[in-house]
Design a protein around this motif. Structure first.
Motif, PDB file in Angstrom:
ATOM      1  N   PRO B 173      55.463 -92.082  54.393  1.00 34.73           N
ATOM      2  CA  PRO B 173      55.883 -90.850  55.069  1.00 34.73           C
ATOM      3  C   PRO B 173      54.732 -89.869  55.293  1.00 34.73           C
ATOM      4  O   PRO B 173      54.692 -89.184  56.306  1.00 34.73           O
ATOM      5  CB  PRO B 173      56.926 -90.250  54.121  1.00 34.73           C
ATOM      6  CG  PRO B 173      57.402 -91.408  53.300  1.00 34.73           C
ATOM      7  CD  PRO B 173      56.221 -92.323  53.154  1.00 34.73           C
ATOM      8  N   ARG B 175      54.108 -87.029  54.176  1.00 30.34           N
ATOM      9  CA  ARG B 175      54.387 -85.618  53.888  1.00 30.34           C
ATOM     10  C   ARG B 175      55.820 -85.480  53.378  1.00 30.34           C
ATOM     11  O   ARG B 175      56.602 -86.442  53.454  1.00 30.34           O
ATOM     12  CB  ARG B 175      54.205 -84.760  55.138  1.00 30.34           C
ATOM     13  CG  ARG B 175      55.200 -85.080  56.236  1.00 30.34           C
ATOM     14  CD  ARG B 175      54.983 -84.209  57.485  1.00 30.34           C
ATOM     15  NE  ARG B 175      56.147 -84.275  58.361  1.00 30.34           N
ATOM     16  CZ  ARG B 175      56.414 -85.295  59.187  1.00 30.34           C
ATOM     17  NH1 ARG B 175      55.617 -86.358  59.240  1.00 30.34           N
ATOM     18  NH2 ARG B 175      57.500 -85.287  59.946  1.00 30.34           N
ATOM     19  N   TYR B 176      56.135 -84.318  52.857  1.00 34.08           N
ATOM     20  CA  TYR B 176      57.513 -84.048  52.439  1.00 34.08           C
ATOM     21  C   TYR B 176      57.983 -82.768  53.100  1.00 34.08           C
ATOM     22  O   TYR B 176      57.254 -81.773  53.129  1.00 34.08           O
ATOM     23  CB  TYR B 176      57.592 -83.887  50.918  1.00 34.08           C
ATOM     24  CG  TYR B 176      58.983 -83.520  50.425  1.00 34.08           C
ATOM     25  CD1 TYR B 176      59.967 -84.497  50.305  1.00 34.08           C
ATOM     26  CD2 TYR B 176      59.315 -82.210  50.096  1.00 34.08           C
ATOM     27  CE1 TYR B 176      61.245 -84.164  49.862  1.00 34.08           C
ATOM     28  CE2 TYR B 176      60.591 -81.875  49.653  1.00 34.08           C
ATOM     29  CZ  TYR B 176      61.552 -82.855  49.540  1.00 34.08           C
ATOM     30  OH  TYR B 176      62.816 -82.535  49.106  1.00 34.08           O
ATOM     31  N   GLU B 177      59.168 -82.813  53.639  1.00 34.29           N
ATOM     32  CA  GLU B 177      59.801 -81.606  54.159  1.00 34.29           C
ATOM     33  C   GLU B 177      61.175 -81.501  53.525  1.00 34.29           C
ATOM     34  O   GLU B 177      61.955 -82.451  53.580  1.00 34.29           O
ATOM     35  CB  GLU B 177      59.938 -81.669  55.675  1.00 34.29           C
ATOM     36  CG  GLU B 177      58.618 -81.532  56.410  1.00 34.29           C
ATOM     37  CD  GLU B 177      58.786 -81.777  57.909  1.00 34.29           C
ATOM     38  OE1 GLU B 177      59.772 -81.290  58.490  1.00 34.29           O
ATOM     39  OE2 GLU B 177      57.941 -82.498  58.460  1.00 34.29           O
ATOM     40  N   GLY B 178      61.441 -80.375  52.951  1.00 38.81           N
ATOM     41  CA  GLY B 178      62.659 -80.213  52.174  1.00 38.81           C
ATOM     42  C   GLY B 178      63.827 -79.607  52.930  1.00 38.81           C
ATOM     43  O   GLY B 178      64.854 -79.314  52.328  1.00 38.81           O
ATOM     44  N   ASP B 179      63.655 -79.423  54.231  1.00 38.34           N
ATOM     45  CA  ASP B 179      64.748 -78.814  54.994  1.00 38.34           C
ATOM     46  C   ASP B 179      64.601 -79.202  56.458  1.00 38.34           C
ATOM     47  O   ASP B 179      63.973 -78.507  57.239  1.00 38.34           O
ATOM     48  CB  ASP B 179      64.698 -77.279  54.830  1.00 38.34           C
ATOM     49  CG  ASP B 179      65.926 -76.607  55.433  1.00 38.34           C
ATOM     50  OD1 ASP B 179      66.848 -77.328  55.877  1.00 38.34           O
ATOM     51  OD2 ASP B 179      65.953 -75.366  55.451  1.00 38.34           O
ATOM     52  N   VAL B 180      65.157 -80.341  56.819  1.00 38.15           N
ATOM     53  CA  VAL B 180      65.116 -80.766  58.219  1.00 38.15           C
ATOM     54  C   VAL B 180      66.561 -80.895  58.719  1.00 38.15           C
ATOM     55  O   VAL B 180      67.468 -81.166  57.939  1.00 38.15           O
ATOM     56  CB  VAL B 180      64.350 -82.106  58.406  1.00 38.15           C
ATOM     57  CG1 VAL B 180      62.920 -81.993  57.919  1.00 38.15           C
ATOM     58  CG2 VAL B 180      65.046 -83.252  57.696  1.00 38.15           C
ATOM     59  N   PRO B 181      66.759 -80.701  60.013  1.00 40.19           N
ATOM     60  CA  PRO B 181      68.126 -80.764  60.543  1.00 40.19           C
ATOM     61  C   PRO B 181      68.702 -82.166  60.408  1.00 40.19           C
ATOM     62  O   PRO B 181      67.980 -83.162  60.489  1.00 40.19           O
ATOM     63  CB  PRO B 181      67.961 -80.405  62.027  1.00 40.19           C
ATOM     64  CG  PRO B 181      66.593 -79.860  62.175  1.00 40.19           C
ATOM     65  CD  PRO B 181      65.775 -80.377  61.057  1.00 40.19           C
ATOM     66  N   TYR B 182      69.997 -82.207  60.183  1.00 38.15           N
ATOM     67  CA  TYR B 182      70.698 -83.493  60.120  1.00 38.15           C
ATOM     68  C   TYR B 182      71.936 -83.404  60.997  1.00 38.15           C
ATOM     69  O   TYR B 182      72.662 -82.404  60.967  1.00 38.15           O
ATOM     70  CB  TYR B 182      71.126 -83.800  58.678  1.00 38.15           C
ATOM     71  CG  TYR B 182      71.948 -85.067  58.589  1.00 38.15           C
ATOM     72  CD1 TYR B 182      71.328 -86.311  58.517  1.00 38.15           C
ATOM     73  CD2 TYR B 182      73.345 -85.026  58.627  1.00 38.15           C
ATOM     74  CE1 TYR B 182      72.072 -87.478  58.480  1.00 38.15           C
ATOM     75  CE2 TYR B 182      74.096 -86.188  58.591  1.00 38.15           C
ATOM     76  CZ  TYR B 182      73.449 -87.415  58.522  1.00 38.15           C
ATOM     77  OH  TYR B 182      74.186 -88.567  58.501  1.00 38.15           O
ATOM     78  N   ASP B 186      73.300 -89.714  61.820  1.00 39.55           N
ATOM     79  CA  ASP B 186      71.924 -90.068  61.440  1.00 39.55           C
ATOM     80  C   ASP B 186      71.966 -90.900  60.162  1.00 39.55           C
ATOM     81  O   ASP B 186      72.755 -90.618  59.253  1.00 39.55           O
ATOM     82  CB  ASP B 186      71.087 -88.811  61.157  1.00 39.55           C
ATOM     83  CG  ASP B 186      70.782 -88.020  62.417  1.00 39.55           C
ATOM     84  OD1 ASP B 186      71.039 -88.538  63.522  1.00 39.55           O
ATOM     85  OD2 ASP B 186      70.296 -86.867  62.292  1.00 39.55           O
ATOM     86  N   SER B 188      70.698 -92.670  56.574  1.00 43.12           N
ATOM     87  CA  SER B 188      69.991 -92.261  55.346  1.00 43.12           C
ATOM     88  C   SER B 188      68.588 -92.851  55.330  1.00 43.12           C
ATOM     89  O   SER B 188      68.348 -93.892  55.922  1.00 43.12           O
ATOM     90  CB  SER B 188      70.669 -92.844  54.106  1.00 43.12           C
ATOM     91  OG  SER B 188      71.924 -92.335  53.911  1.00 43.12           O
ATOM     92  N   TRP B 189      67.722 -92.223  54.564  1.00 37.21           N
ATOM     93  CA  TRP B 189      66.429 -92.833  54.251  1.00 37.21           C
ATOM     94  C   TRP B 189      66.624 -93.915  53.206  1.00 37.21           C
ATOM     95  O   TRP B 189      67.326 -93.701  52.220  1.00 37.21           O
ATOM     96  CB  TRP B 189      65.450 -91.791  53.723  1.00 37.21           C
ATOM     97  CG  TRP B 189      65.043 -90.800  54.757  1.00 37.21           C
ATOM     98  CD1 TRP B 189      65.384 -89.485  54.812  1.00 37.21           C
ATOM     99  CD2 TRP B 189      64.224 -91.052  55.905  1.00 37.21           C
ATOM    100  NE1 TRP B 189      64.833 -88.899  55.929  1.00 37.21           N
ATOM    101  CE2 TRP B 189      64.114 -89.844  56.617  1.00 37.21           C
ATOM    102  CE3 TRP B 189      63.576 -92.184  56.410  1.00 37.21           C
ATOM    103  CZ2 TRP B 189      63.379 -89.722  57.802  1.00 37.21           C
ATOM    104  CZ3 TRP B 189      62.849 -92.061  57.590  1.00 37.21           C
ATOM    105  CH2 TRP B 189      62.758 -90.853  58.272  1.00 37.21           C
TER     106      TRP B 189
END
Lengths: 559, 190
Positions: B173, B175-182, B186, B188-189
């Motif tokens: 990945p 990077r890490y993002e802790g708040d992305v739209p869902y 969609d 799951s990872w």
């Protein structure tokens, strides 16, 4: 021909041994680093790290054979297909449990530095004063100011990401940029702040993963597969960090398969002359000589070496004159906490795998807060959306069931406490002379347990987490307590404590064995109390500080 | 942390502990162990049978291929051989016959001969029964169907198809993002 004389010998290649080797080499000493296990080369030997998860034949699970071969590792979460080679062979290296003791060992190059959890926190002046204030055990011979510059030193090199929080009892450090709390964690942090003001904090974990570049290494790639070994060098380990630095000086020799049986002691000079090594492949014995010896063999094994050293002078071993060698075993007790479901946030998700969670620093027995036990605990946890293991209402089988499992479920949040264990003289290890390992050497017998103070604290660890989750609006909160056998925290500490007085401590304030000043013990064995913070960063700092002292002493003696 | 949560969740889904998980079974060293080993050498027909069972639990849908495509039958063989204790191996082996017998009873057809609808109705019934049994069983033996289901879920979602087609997979990945739209739908990872 193999030379057998060096300026310094470092026993062990884990977090502490790696630091000792790097610092000694960089100060110009010729150093021999001894590792009892096999080589484990950076990147090249990280066999599973770049393979796909589906290439593991058991997809992460362990086999019946491995369960029988590694019963101790299977007591908890550490048994996983990709890392089984990393754990010490339990058949070859048994130990005796007079009381239950979980000992998770890694006998190979780098020790547990490739497997560690990487959480990195400073102890504070409150922690260094705790024993004296409470009248427990003996006082630490050092204070926060003695170690603070060394925390700075090791943090800058190791690379610790974290946020500046200005919390007195959890000092800030030389941090790389912090990782991010996710949306749920941020809101829970806000609610906790609203309720408790400056008394409680939910912060992002401080972790030895690189969020900015450090020469020779790459940034953390957010794969969350650290313990398979990082092909990017994205976290601190001996392999990624201290070993290459030590090698670069040209001063380091590494000898694997070298089990140190004893420190060689000269009663005329009252100093160590070197160590005796058993080659675990050939069963041959060798002697290596040096001016100074650093014992960094891991907490209990460093003490095992001392037990077996200079027994003609002190039958209980080098450093036993105080009567404290092997005593005051500590750990952090955990596997207790609370979790629940967070409603809402259905339109929010995350990207990437953060090998880190949140941290709630200690808040009990601080300032006006008083409990019916001493010391305290912190929490580590995280919030996430459920994956394919979630429950789907009304569906158990079939196409709709499958499709439902491919979408993330609700948000959940939970945390476990990590509690301080007091240093009790009666919590001890000793040699079991009736039981031998593969090489005919006596094994350790563990005799340590939680006592009233810890058991009282555990009730609070559960209740306080539940209270905070309740305040944060978390639903369906459940608490758990899986119990705690000593050692299970993998933060074993003590058995050769530092102190002011040779009558009541094994090491002085520079980590020198009182009875043999050119032997330094700088791993977890030296700890006088345990705090509740993950301890590895403190071992790094104490090691670097002790090396500085040792080299200055050598210079003085030579001039 | 994640792995523990996962095992707990599989257990929850199937009404009991994860079979072949860390709970340790001792004793039960059967005198017929060599015989058992022989029979664990599953035939291609038996693996095909297990594929059909798995594919009924997790079939192909417009969104992603099913468990058969992910070779869950072969995965079950490896897992039962290596990760199950002898008593559970025995239950698993007999389970294939038991399932076939149950199908004969319900539909007068063997499982492989039955239509997709017939298989689904059979396994829907057994699923309910097994979940209830496992949640109350105490020290009684495990239910064979629970083994089939647990191994199907694990085998499918941990497979390449599971990672890349049923779920979303990103090996690096970065990077890490802790708040992305869902948005609903969609995946799951993995």
């Amino acid at each position: 021909m193999e030379s057998n004389t060096y300026d310094a010998i470092v026993v062990g290649s884990g977090i502490s041994g790696g630091w000792a080797a790097k610092e000694l080499c960089e100060k110009g000493l010729k150093v021999l680093m001894l590792e009892r296990g096999s080589p484990y080369e950076h990147v090249k030997d990280y066999k599973s790290a770049l393979r796909e998860p589906w290439d593991l034949p058991h997809r992460g699970r362990t086999t019946v054979e491995q369960k029988k071969k590694y019963p101790v590792i299977h007591r908890g979460w550490a048994a996983s297909e990709a890392v089984m080679d990393g754990w010490a062979n339990e058949e070859d290296c048994p130990y005796t449990e007079l009381k239950p003791f979980t000992w998770w060992r890694s006998y190979r190059m780098g020790g547990r530095s490739t497997l560690w959890g990487r959480q990195s926190y400073r102890l504070s002046q409150m922690d260094f004063e705790a024993n004296e204030r409470d009248g427990v055990a003996v006082p630490w011979p050092i204070g926060y100011n003695d170690i603070a510059p060394w925390y700075d030193h090791v943090e800058k090199f190791a690379g610790i990401s974290g946020s500046l929080e200005n919390i007195g009892h959890l000092p800030d450090g030389q941090f790389l940029p912090p990782m991010e709390l996710n949306c749920v964690e941020k809101d829970v942090a806000k609610r906790i702040k609203q309720e408790y003001g400056d008394k409680r904090h939910l912060i992002i974990g401080r972790v030895a993963n690189l969020t900015a570049l450090i020469p020779g290494r790459s940034k953390c790639q957010f794969r969350n597969r650290c313990w398979e070994g990082c092909p990017f060098g994205g976290y601190f380990s001996t392999q990624s960090s201290t070993l290459p630095a030590a090698m670069e000086t040209g001063n380091l020799t590494v000898r694997p398969y070298s089990l140190v049986r004893q420190v060689l002691y000269d009663k005329n000079t009252k100093k160590a002359t070197g160590v005796e090594v058993l080659d675990t492949e050939t069963n041959q014995t060798y002697e290596f000589k040096s001016k100074v010896v650093f014992l960094c063999a891991s907490t209990l094994n460093s003490t095992w070496v001392l037990f077996n050293s200079a027994t003609d002078i002190w039958p209980e071993g080098l450093g036993s004159s105080s009567g404290e060698l092997g005593h005051n075993v500590m750990d952090h007790h955990y596997n207790i906490g609370a979790s629940g479901i967070v409603e809402g946030y259905e339109d929010r998700y995350i990207f990437g795998k953060r090998a880190n969670g949140f941290y709630i620093p200690r808040f009990v027995n601080i300032g006006s807060d008083k409990r019916d036990y001493l010391r305290g605990f912190g929490y580590q946890g995280g919030a996430s959306r459920e994956g394919w293991g979630k429950e789907v209402a009304e569906l158990n089988i079939g196409g709709d069931f499958k499709d439902a499992l491919t979408e993330p479920g609700q948000w959940t949040i939970g945390a476990t406490g990590f509690g301080e264990i007091l240093p009790y003289h009666e919590n001890k290890i000793s040699l079991d002379k009736d039981r031998k390992d593969k090489w005919g050497l006596p094994v350790l017998a563990m005799d340590a347990e939680l006592k009233d103070n810890e058991l009282k604290m555990r009730k609070d660890m559960q209740e306080e987490m539940k209270a905070m989750l309740t305040i944060a609006g978390v639903k369906n909160i459940s608490t758990w307590d899986s119990g705690h056998a000593m050692g299970h925290g993998i933060h074993e500490m003590g058995t050769a404590r530092m102190g002011h007085d040779p009558k009541t401590s094994v090491l002085n304030k520079w980590n020198q064995v009182w009875d043999c000043p050119n032997v330094y013990v700088t791993d977890g064995a030296c700890m006088t109390s345990s705090g509740c913070q993950n301890p590895s960063l403190t071992y790094m700092a104490l090691t670097a500080r002790a090396v500085d002292h040792a080299v200055n002493e050598l210079k003085k003696n030579n001039s | 942390m994640e792995r523990r949560t996962l095992l707990k969740m599989i257990a929850l889904l199937t009404g009991g502990a994860v079979i072949g998980g860390n709970a340790f079974l001792t004793g039960c060293s059967s005198s017929k162990e060599s015989d058992l080993k022989e029979r664990l050498n599953l035939t291609p027909q038996q693996i095909a049978f297990l594929d059909e069972v798995a594919d009924t639990i997790l079939p192909t849908t417009p969104k992603s291929p099913g468990a058969k495509a992910a070779k869950v039958g072969s995965f079950m063989k490896v897992m039962v051989n290596d990760c199950y204790e002898a008593p559970d191996q025995q239950i698993f082996l007999e389970g294939m016959d038991n399932l076939d017998a149950a199908c004969n009873k319900m539909h007068r057809l063997g499982f492989v001969e039955a239509t997709a609808e017939q298989r689904l109705s059979l396994l829907t019934a057994i699923d309910k029964e097994a979940k209830e049994y496992m949640s109350k069983k105490g020290d009684l033996p495990n239910h064979y169907y629970t083994m089939f289901k647990q191994l199907t879920l694990l085998g499918y979602f941990s497979s390449e198809i599971g990672h890349k087609q049923a779920l979303r997979y990103n090996q690096v990945p970065g990077r890490y993002e802790g708040d992305v739209p869902y948005k609903k739908g969609d995946r799951s990872w993995a």
